[in-house]
Design a protein around this motif. Structure first.
Motif, PDB file in Angstrom:
ATOM      1  N   PRO A   1      50.931  58.247  50.298  1.00  0.00           N
ATOM      2  CA  PRO A   1      49.850  59.229  50.253  1.00  0.00           C
ATOM      3  C   PRO A   1      50.245  60.483  49.490  1.00  0.00           C
ATOM      4  CG  PRO A   1      51.037  59.480  52.297  1.00  0.00           C
ATOM      5  CD  PRO A   1      51.784  58.455  51.500  1.00  0.00           C
ATOM      6  N   GLY A   2      49.258  61.171  48.971  1.00  0.00           N
ATOM      7  CA  GLY A   2      49.542  62.434  48.297  1.00  0.00           C
ATOM      8  C   GLY A   2      48.333  62.952  47.552  1.00  0.00           C
ATOM      9  N   SER A   3      48.552  64.055  46.841  1.00  0.00           N
ATOM     10  CA  SER A   3      47.468  64.667  46.069  1.00  0.00           C
ATOM     11  C   SER A   3      47.443  64.129  44.638  1.00  0.00           C
ATOM     12  CB  SER A   3      47.652  66.187  46.021  1.00  0.00           C
ATOM     13  OG  SER A   3      47.956  66.673  47.301  1.00  0.00           O
TER      14      SER A   3
ATOM     15  N   LEU B   1      44.546  61.884  48.549  1.00  0.00           N
ATOM     16  CA  LEU B   1      43.789  62.665  49.532  1.00  0.00           C
ATOM     17  C   LEU B   1      42.653  63.416  48.849  1.00  0.00           C
ATOM     18  CD1 LEU B   1      43.420  63.791  52.394  1.00  0.00           C
ATOM     19  CD2 LEU B   1      45.017  65.616  51.781  1.00  0.00           C
TER      20      LEU B   1
ATOM     21  N   PHE C   1      41.494  58.631  50.268  1.00  0.00           N
ATOM     22  CA  PHE C   1      41.215  58.734  51.695  1.00  0.00           C
ATOM     23  C   PHE C   1      40.877  60.166  52.059  1.00  0.00           C
ATOM     24  CE2 PHE C   1      44.858  60.745  53.999  1.00  0.00           C
ATOM     25  CZ  PHE C   1      45.737  60.905  52.933  1.00  0.00           C
TER      26      PHE C   1
ATOM     27  N   GLY D   1      40.404  62.765  55.709  1.00  0.00           N
ATOM     28  CA  GLY D   1      40.724  62.838  57.145  1.00  0.00           C
ATOM     29  C   GLY D   1      42.176  62.509  57.409  1.00  0.00           C
ATOM     30  N   LEU D   2      42.445  62.083  58.633  1.00  0.00           N
ATOM     31  CA  LEU D   2      43.836  61.839  59.047  1.00  0.00           C
ATOM     32  C   LEU D   2      44.410  60.599  58.365  1.00  0.00           C
ATOM     33  CD1 LEU D   2      44.050  62.458  62.906  1.00  0.00           C
ATOM     34  CD2 LEU D   2      45.148  63.783  61.085  1.00  0.00           C
ATOM     35  N   LEU D   3      45.641  60.745  57.897  1.00  0.00           N
ATOM     36  CA  LEU D   3      46.326  59.619  57.245  1.00  0.00           C
ATOM     37  C   LEU D   3      46.476  58.437  58.207  1.00  0.00           C
ATOM     38  CD1 LEU D   3      47.946  58.390  54.920  1.00  0.00           C
ATOM     39  CD2 LEU D   3      49.950  59.646  55.770  1.00  0.00           C
TER      40      LEU D   3
ATOM     41  N   ARG E   1      57.221  58.200  51.466  1.00  0.00           N
ATOM     42  CA  ARG E   1      57.240  59.561  50.911  1.00  0.00           C
ATOM     43  C   ARG E   1      58.505  59.710  50.081  1.00  0.00           C
ATOM     44  NH1 ARG E   1      53.138  62.920  50.463  1.00  0.00           N
ATOM     45  NH2 ARG E   1      54.349  64.760  51.013  1.00  0.00           N
TER      46      ARG E   1
ATOM     47  N   TYR F   1      59.497  69.921  55.810  1.00  0.00           N
ATOM     48  CA  TYR F   1      58.068  69.603  55.780  1.00  0.00           C
ATOM     49  C   TYR F   1      57.862  68.104  56.005  1.00  0.00           C
ATOM     50  CZ  TYR F   1      53.512  68.885  53.387  1.00  0.00           C
ATOM     51  OH  TYR F   1      52.245  68.512  53.044  1.00  0.00           O
TER      52      TYR F   1
ATOM     53  N   MET G   1      55.927  66.151  59.119  1.00  0.00           N
ATOM     54  CA  MET G   1      54.806  65.220  58.912  1.00  0.00           C
ATOM     55  C   MET G   1      55.117  63.842  59.512  1.00  0.00           C
ATOM     56  SD  MET G   1      52.665  65.763  55.493  1.00  0.00           S
ATOM     57  CE  MET G   1      53.864  65.222  54.347  1.00  0.00           C
TER      58      MET G   1
ATOM     59  N   MET H   1      54.923  64.084  63.271  1.00  0.00           N
ATOM     60  CA  MET H   1      53.531  64.260  63.709  1.00  0.00           C
ATOM     61  C   MET H   1      52.765  62.947  63.554  1.00  0.00           C
ATOM     62  SD  MET H   1      51.152  65.988  65.038  1.00  0.00           S
ATOM     63  CE  MET H   1      51.392  67.757  65.017  1.00  0.00           C
ATOM     64  N   ASN H   2      52.973  62.264  62.440  1.00  0.00           N
ATOM     65  CA  ASN H   2      52.294  60.978  62.253  1.00  0.00           C
ATOM     66  C   ASN H   2      52.745  59.962  63.306  1.00  0.00           C
ATOM     67  OD1 ASN H   2      50.500  61.520  60.130  1.00  0.00           O
ATOM     68  ND2 ASN H   2      52.147  61.393  58.628  1.00  0.00           N
TER      69      ASN H   2
END
Ligand code: PNS
Length: 162
Positions: free
Chosen positions: A8-10, A37, A70, A72-74, A88, A98, A102, A105-106
């Motif tokens: 995932p990423g921008s 995202l 996507f 919302g939440l990954l 990642r 960071y 993440m 948290m995931n």
């Protein structure tokens, strides 16, 4: 069991560091989805359609690389896609804090998901999309740091403020 990974990423824009990680992921996992995202930044340089088009063109010869978006939440996206691994890239120790937050948290949100960190080739360890945009918009050379198609698209956008 086949392993479906999500990277995932921008990707605003895709860099050669991203390409390196995706190629490594495509060798390691059965399939890898590059998940972009939506609305990651308020004023991105490339529209989502442009980012998707670029990545699809760059990976057109990689049958196990899929480009998707996507919102919302990954972890919710991972569930929908029945994916179990988040990929990642880790470039330097400065990324670690960071990324660890993440990943944990995931994991808190979805225990079944594992985050796998991969290191890009050393020659890409200093590249970020943010620096590419800054350097290019100030007239610097980004050749070799992004795919040729990204360089071409950046040139087309020359004059656009970031
Ligand atoms: O390349 P980036 O911009 O560092 O990627 C960050 C990204 C997209 C991986 C992260 O912001 C994300 O997963 N956003 C989706 C919303 C979400 O799930 N947030 C909680 C993550 S712990």
């Amino acid at each position: 069991m086949s392993t479906l990974a999500v990277y995932p990423g921008s990707f605003d824009p895709l860099t050669n560091g991203h390409v390196d990680i995706i190629e490594r992921g495509a060798r390691l996992f059965d399939r890898i989805i590059v998940a972009m995202l939506v609305n990651a930044e308020k004023s991105p340089m490339f529209t989502m359609a442009e980012r998707v088009e670029i990545a699809r063109a760059v990976f057109k010869n990689h049958p196990n690389v899929e480009i998707d978006t996507f919102d919302g939440l990954l972890v919710n996206y991972m569930q929908r896609r029945k994916a179990n691994v988040i990929v990642r890239g880790l470039r330097a120790v400065s990324d670690f804090e960071y990324e660890m937050q993440m990943a944990l948290m995931n994991r808190e949100l979805e225990k079944a998901v594992e985050t796998v960190f991969m290191m890009p080739a050393a020659q890409y360890s200093f590249i970020s999309s943010r620096l590419i945009k800054e350097v290019f918009s100030l007239g610097g050379r980004v050749h070799g740091l992004v795919p040729d198609l990204v360089e071409k698209k950046l040139q087309e956008k020359q004059g656009v403020k970031i």
